[in-house]
Design a protein around this motif. Structure first.
Motif, PDB file in Angstrom:
ATOM      1  N   SER A 189       0.766  -0.998   0.126  1.00  0.00           N
ATOM      2  CA  SER A 189      -0.101  -0.040   0.037  1.00  0.00           C
ATOM      3  C   SER A 189       0.703   1.296   0.127  1.00  0.00           C
ATOM      4  CB  SER A 189      -0.965   0.095   1.309  1.00  0.00           C
ATOM      5  OG  SER A 189      -1.823  -1.185   1.201  1.00  0.00           O
ATOM      6  N   GLY A 190       2.174   1.079   0.332  1.00  0.00           N
ATOM      7  CA  GLY A 190       2.974   2.273   0.310  1.00  0.00           C
ATOM      8  C   GLY A 190       3.700   2.636  -0.844  1.00  0.00           C
ATOM      9  N   PRO A 191       4.502   3.600  -0.668  1.00  0.00           N
ATOM     10  CA  PRO A 191       5.508   4.129  -1.742  1.00  0.00           C
ATOM     11  C   PRO A 191       6.391   3.193  -2.443  1.00  0.00           C
ATOM     12  CG  PRO A 191       6.259   5.235   0.197  1.00  0.00           C
ATOM     13  CD  PRO A 191       4.802   4.460   0.593  1.00  0.00           C
ATOM     14  N   ARG A 192       6.810   2.147  -1.614  1.00  0.00           N
ATOM     15  CA  ARG A 192       7.659   1.078  -2.081  1.00  0.00           C
ATOM     16  C   ARG A 192       7.088  -0.111  -2.897  1.00  0.00           C
ATOM     17  NH1 ARG A 192      13.074   1.241   0.907  1.00  0.00           N
ATOM     18  NH2 ARG A 192      12.989   3.371   1.930  1.00  0.00           N
ATOM     19  N   LYS A 193       5.705   0.146  -2.969  1.00  0.00           N
ATOM     20  CA  LYS A 193       4.931  -1.186  -3.473  1.00  0.00           C
ATOM     21  C   LYS A 193       5.672  -1.806  -4.664  1.00  0.00           C
ATOM     22  CE  LYS A 193       1.340   1.976  -5.708  1.00  0.00           C
ATOM     23  NZ  LYS A 193       0.026   2.260  -5.773  1.00  0.00           N
ATOM     24  N   ASP A 194       6.150  -1.056  -5.696  1.00  0.00           N
ATOM     25  CA  ASP A 194       6.598  -1.770  -6.936  1.00  0.00           C
ATOM     26  C   ASP A 194       7.762  -2.099  -6.687  1.00  0.00           C
ATOM     27  OD1 ASP A 194       4.380  -0.966  -8.179  1.00  0.00           O
ATOM     28  OD2 ASP A 194       5.138   1.022  -8.520  1.00  0.00           O
ATOM     29  N   LYS A 195       8.634  -2.176  -5.495  1.00  0.00           N
ATOM     30  CA  LYS A 195       9.942  -2.577  -5.328  1.00  0.00           C
ATOM     31  C   LYS A 195       9.747  -3.795  -4.506  1.00  0.00           C
ATOM     32  CE  LYS A 195      11.341   1.359  -6.828  1.00  0.00           C
ATOM     33  NZ  LYS A 195      12.226   1.442  -8.312  1.00  0.00           N
ATOM     34  N   PRO A 196      11.020  -4.559  -4.359  1.00  0.00           N
ATOM     35  CA  PRO A 196      10.926  -5.896  -3.699  1.00  0.00           C
ATOM     36  C   PRO A 196      10.218  -5.887  -2.210  1.00  0.00           C
ATOM     37  CG  PRO A 196      13.014  -5.334  -4.852  1.00  0.00           C
ATOM     38  CD  PRO A 196      12.279  -4.132  -4.603  1.00  0.00           C
ATOM     39  N   PHE A 197       9.669  -7.113  -2.097  1.00  0.00           N
ATOM     40  CA  PHE A 197       9.365  -7.309  -0.723  1.00  0.00           C
ATOM     41  C   PHE A 197       9.794  -8.558  -0.418  1.00  0.00           C
ATOM     42  CE2 PHE A 197       6.534  -9.585   2.331  1.00  0.00           C
ATOM     43  CZ  PHE A 197       6.385  -8.834   3.466  1.00  0.00           C
ATOM     44  N   ILE A 198      10.888  -8.760   0.489  1.00  0.00           N
ATOM     45  CA  ILE A 198      11.549  -9.808   0.800  1.00  0.00           C
ATOM     46  C   ILE A 198      11.411 -10.354   2.085  1.00  0.00           C
ATOM     47  CG2 ILE A 198      14.026 -10.770   0.838  1.00  0.00           C
ATOM     48  CD1 ILE A 198      13.221  -9.875  -1.878  1.00  0.00           C
ATOM     49  N   SER A 199      11.294 -11.702   2.266  1.00  0.00           N
ATOM     50  CA  SER A 199      10.855 -12.100   3.647  1.00  0.00           C
ATOM     51  C   SER A 199      11.709 -13.425   4.031  1.00  0.00           C
ATOM     52  CB  SER A 199       9.383 -12.599   3.611  1.00  0.00           C
ATOM     53  OG  SER A 199       8.944 -13.475   4.789  1.00  0.00           O
ATOM     54  N   ILE A 200      12.166 -13.180   5.441  1.00  0.00           N
ATOM     55  CA  ILE A 200      12.928 -14.545   5.909  1.00  0.00           C
ATOM     56  C   ILE A 200      12.428 -14.947   7.390  1.00  0.00           C
ATOM     57  CG2 ILE A 200      14.751 -12.873   6.646  1.00  0.00           C
ATOM     58  CD1 ILE A 200      16.633 -15.408   6.105  1.00  0.00           C
ATOM     59  N   ASN A 201      12.191 -15.931   7.608  1.00  0.00           N
ATOM     60  CA  ASN A 201      12.116 -16.525   8.898  1.00  0.00           C
ATOM     61  C   ASN A 201      13.323 -16.746   9.491  1.00  0.00           C
ATOM     62  OD1 ASN A 201      11.365 -18.058  11.394  1.00  0.00           O
ATOM     63  ND2 ASN A 201       9.162 -18.643  10.591  1.00  0.00           N
ATOM     64  N   CYS A 202      13.708 -15.705  10.708  1.00  0.00           N
ATOM     65  CA  CYS A 202      14.996 -15.930  11.130  1.00  0.00           C
ATOM     66  C   CYS A 202      14.985 -17.195  12.313  1.00  0.00           C
ATOM     67  CB  CYS A 202      15.100 -14.542  11.858  1.00  0.00           C
ATOM     68  SG  CYS A 202      15.103 -13.071  11.229  1.00  0.00           S
ATOM     69  N   GLY A 203      14.121 -17.785  12.584  1.00  0.00           N
ATOM     70  CA  GLY A 203      13.988 -19.159  13.387  1.00  0.00           C
ATOM     71  C   GLY A 203      14.095 -20.276  12.571  1.00  0.00           C
ATOM     72  N   ALA A 204      13.970 -20.282  11.254  1.00  0.00           N
ATOM     73  CA  ALA A 204      13.827 -21.422  10.506  1.00  0.00           C
ATOM     74  C   ALA A 204      15.134 -21.666   9.648  1.00  0.00           C
ATOM     75  CB  ALA A 204      12.830 -21.264   9.247  1.00  0.00           C
ATOM     76  N   ILE A 205      16.098 -20.869   9.897  1.00  0.00           N
ATOM     77  CA  ILE A 205      17.391 -21.247   9.186  1.00  0.00           C
ATOM     78  C   ILE A 205      18.532 -21.477  10.199  1.00  0.00           C
ATOM     79  CG2 ILE A 205      19.027 -20.240   7.462  1.00  0.00           C
ATOM     80  CD1 ILE A 205      16.857 -18.854   6.275  1.00  0.00           C
ATOM     81  N   PRO A 206      19.252 -22.527  10.120  1.00  0.00           N
ATOM     82  CA  PRO A 206      20.348 -22.718  11.088  1.00  0.00           C
ATOM     83  C   PRO A 206      21.476 -21.339  11.138  1.00  0.00           C
ATOM     84  CG  PRO A 206      20.324 -24.505   9.478  1.00  0.00           C
ATOM     85  CD  PRO A 206      19.434 -23.369   8.889  1.00  0.00           C
ATOM     86  N   GLU A 207      21.949 -21.126  12.317  1.00  0.00           N
ATOM     87  CA  GLU A 207      22.712 -20.068  12.464  1.00  0.00           C
ATOM     88  C   GLU A 207      24.018 -19.850  11.629  1.00  0.00           C
ATOM     89  OE1 GLU A 207      25.402 -17.922  16.000  1.00  0.00           O
ATOM     90  OE2 GLU A 207      23.775 -19.406  16.580  1.00  0.00           O
ATOM     91  N   ASN A 208      24.641 -21.064  11.116  1.00  0.00           N
ATOM     92  CA  ASN A 208      25.843 -21.081  10.381  1.00  0.00           C
ATOM     93  C   ASN A 208      25.379 -20.491   9.025  1.00  0.00           C
ATOM     94  OD1 ASN A 208      24.405 -23.438  10.157  1.00  0.00           O
ATOM     95  ND2 ASN A 208      26.133 -24.525   9.310  1.00  0.00           N
ATOM     96  N   LEU A 209      24.131 -20.790   8.533  1.00  0.00           N
ATOM     97  CA  LEU A 209      23.763 -20.611   7.184  1.00  0.00           C
ATOM     98  C   LEU A 209      22.962 -18.871   7.048  1.00  0.00           C
ATOM     99  CD1 LEU A 209      22.251 -23.785   5.928  1.00  0.00           C
ATOM    100  CD2 LEU A 209      24.509 -22.865   5.635  1.00  0.00           C
ATOM    101  N   LEU A 210      22.371 -18.651   8.173  1.00  0.00           N
ATOM    102  CA  LEU A 210      21.610 -17.422   8.146  1.00  0.00           C
ATOM    103  C   LEU A 210      22.301 -16.022   8.103  1.00  0.00           C
ATOM    104  CD1 LEU A 210      18.968 -16.202   8.853  1.00  0.00           C
ATOM    105  CD2 LEU A 210      19.526 -16.211  11.343  1.00  0.00           C
ATOM    106  N   GLU A 211      23.699 -15.902   8.367  1.00  0.00           N
ATOM    107  CA  GLU A 211      24.355 -14.984   8.042  1.00  0.00           C
ATOM    108  C   GLU A 211      24.534 -14.634   6.554  1.00  0.00           C
ATOM    109  OE1 GLU A 211      28.788 -12.642   9.317  1.00  0.00           O
ATOM    110  OE2 GLU A 211      28.364 -14.600   9.757  1.00  0.00           O
ATOM    111  N   SER A 212      24.864 -15.798   5.952  1.00  0.00           N
ATOM    112  CA  SER A 212      24.963 -15.805   4.529  1.00  0.00           C
ATOM    113  C   SER A 212      23.709 -15.529   3.823  1.00  0.00           C
ATOM    114  CB  SER A 212      25.566 -17.013   4.147  1.00  0.00           C
ATOM    115  OG  SER A 212      25.419 -17.200   2.501  1.00  0.00           O
ATOM    116  N   GLU A 213      22.666 -16.012   4.120  1.00  0.00           N
ATOM    117  CA  GLU A 213      21.254 -15.674   3.529  1.00  0.00           C
ATOM    118  C   GLU A 213      20.831 -14.161   3.707  1.00  0.00           C
ATOM    119  OE1 GLU A 213      18.774 -17.590   2.083  1.00  0.00           O
ATOM    120  OE2 GLU A 213      20.377 -19.097   1.872  1.00  0.00           O
ATOM    121  N   LEU A 214      21.304 -13.789   5.098  1.00  0.00           N
ATOM    122  CA  LEU A 214      20.896 -12.192   5.190  1.00  0.00           C
ATOM    123  C   LEU A 214      21.789 -11.306   4.369  1.00  0.00           C
ATOM    124  CD1 LEU A 214      19.776 -12.277   8.817  1.00  0.00           C
ATOM    125  CD2 LEU A 214      18.572 -11.536   6.804  1.00  0.00           C
ATOM    126  N   PHE A 215      23.143 -11.574   4.435  1.00  0.00           N
ATOM    127  CA  PHE A 215      24.153 -10.560   3.960  1.00  0.00           C
ATOM    128  C   PHE A 215      24.865 -10.970   2.814  1.00  0.00           C
ATOM    129  CE2 PHE A 215      23.666 -10.162   8.650  1.00  0.00           C
ATOM    130  CZ  PHE A 215      22.845  -8.937   8.733  1.00  0.00           C
TER     131      PHE A 215
END
Length: 451
Positions: A189-215
């Motif tokens: 509904s906002g001004p970024r509506k035509d831009k990406p909406f990226i979602s991640i569940n922080c509890g669903a990915i092992p810690e050793n892989l999460l840093e790479s997924e995020l950054f």
């Protein structure tokens, strides 16, 4: 507050006068008409909430008044008045669109209750129209969030205010309350509506892989890093990053996320390059983050960076007024998907569903309705289509449990048994029950009995 306006139509002036006195004492504004032509003229000139008309009148009878009143003023409710001997006409009138009927000689309490019930129904209908109008004025993305209860009105109000801003948002609430839907609706509904909406569940990915997924990471940063990888934060550039279950983010990554929010910069794993990013962060949690801050499990500075604006999602227990409409919403969706003509949920099943506390909230309710849709063989979902826990539920505390409710339950079961004994024949059933056919039709409708 304006008094409800009622028009009484009868060619016997004494009856008009008696009803006028009774209804005026009840606080209503009452007008009289002594034939059908006069009644229609009044309806053209004035708005009436209810028209009470006798069926048998010379020249223009009650049926014609009903028919023309519906054309002149569709929102006006019409009650037919008839002698006991002509209740067959009342059945016909109700099929033609009358709201109810009253037999002569009148019982004052019956008149009071009938009018009160119709006015309450009109009030609810008006509230629904207002709600639909409000919903139509909301952003289209809000349509997937179902609810009109007071707690949800507060949620919608905050959502509308935060849409145009760039502020970070923390959505709190129990699991299954729709936090992800709210995040997506704000983005769409906002001004970024035509831009990406990226979602991640922080509890669903092992810690050793999460840093790479995020950054992200650079090729060779670790054993399995065979090529450069862009992280989700970078992929969300100019759009929205939705961090679900933010309370599960490991402490080491909390530091890195805080740095991104503060500086709008990040460095992929194993890289020396600094990447600039512009993201709006929306986080969600079912945990008590402030308690985790006190316990040293969540960084206080990150908490305040995320919690610029909090949207608290109420549980279904806190918004019971929405349960029925949410159930009907999913029933329609799943019936269409299954190619089934499922029209409703019967009284017994509905009472059980309303009595349940829904610890899994909307997610659990959705799954329950989907299951019932698959299992039901008829047009009505029954208690037997629900999981066993609903069949053993104590429904005494549902809504405003009362003597009236208990009597309705007894009456419903009694009529259903009588219909079964008479093989569904309504005329025979009415005779056995000692009531007229019109009364039986009215009870079938009121008690939601399929026959």
């Amino acid at each position: 507050m304006q008094k409800p306006n009622i028009l009484v139509v009868d060619d016997e002036k004494d009856i008009c006068m008696a009803l006028n006195i009774l209804l005026t004492k009840e606080g209503y504004s009452v007008k009289e008409a002594y034939n059908g032509e006069q009644a229609l003229e009044r309806i053209r000139q004035e708005n009436f909430d209810i028209v009470m008309t006798d069926i048998k009148m010379e020249k223009l009878d009650g049926f014609e008044v009903l028919k023309q009143a519906q054309q002149i003023s569709p929102e006006t409710s019409v009650i037919m008045m008839t002698a006991f001997a002509s209740v067959g006409s009342a059945v016909e009138a109700m099929r033609a669109g009358a709201s109810d009927y009253i037999t002569k000689p009148f019982i004052n309490d019956e008149i009071r209750l009938t009018i009160r019930r119709i006015l309450q129904g009109r009030e609810l209908q008006m509230e629904n129209q207002i709600l639909r109008q409000e919903l139509s004025q909301r952003p289209a993305a809000f349509k997937h969030i179902i609810g009109s209860s007071e707690p949800m009105q507060k949620v919608f109000s905050v959502m509308e205010k935060v849409i145009p801003s760039k502020s970070n948002i923390l959505i709190t609430g129990e699991s299954g309350t729709g936090k992800g839907l709210v995040a997506q609706a704000i983005h769409e509904s906002g001004p970024r509506k035509d831009k990406p909406f990226i979602s991640i569940n922080c509890g669903a990915i092992p810690e050793n892989l999460l840093e790479s997924e995020l950054f992200g990471h650079k090729k060779g940063a670790f054993t399995s890093a065979n090529e450069d990888k862009k992280g989700l934060v970078t992929m969300a550039h100019t759009g929205t990053l939705f961090l679900d279950e933010i309370g599960e983010l490991p402490p080491s990554l909390q530091v890195k996320l805080l740095h991104v929010i503060q500086t709008k910069e990040l460095t992929p794993v194993g890289d020396t390059r600094v990447i600039t990013v512009d993201v709006r962060v929306i986080a969600a949690t079912n945990a008590d983050l402030m308690q985790r801050v006190k316990e040293g499990r969540f960084r206080e500075d990150l908490f305040y960076r995320l919690n610029v604006i909090e949207i608290r999602m109420p549980s279904l227990r806190e918004r019971r007024d929405d349960v029925q409409v949410i159930m009907k919403h999913y029933l329609k969706i799943f019936a269409e998907e299954a190619g089934k003509n499922i029209k409703d949920i019967d009284y017994e099943a509905m009472q059980a569903l309303l009595a349940y506390d829904w610890p899994g909230n909307i997610r659990e309710l959705r799954n329950t309705i989907e299951r019932a849709t698959v299992l039901t063989d008829g047009e009505i979902v029954t208690i037997h289509d629900l999981p066993d826990k609903f069949r053993t539920l104590d429904v005494e505390g549902v809504s405003t449990s009362s003597l009236r409710q208990a009597l309705d339950t007894f009456e419903r079961d009694y009529i259903k048994r009588s219909l079964a004994e008479n093989k569904g024949n309504k005329e025979t059933t009415a005779g056995k029950l000692g009531i007229d056919l019109a009364t039986l039709y009215r009870k079938l409708k009121k008690l939601r009995i399929e026959a």
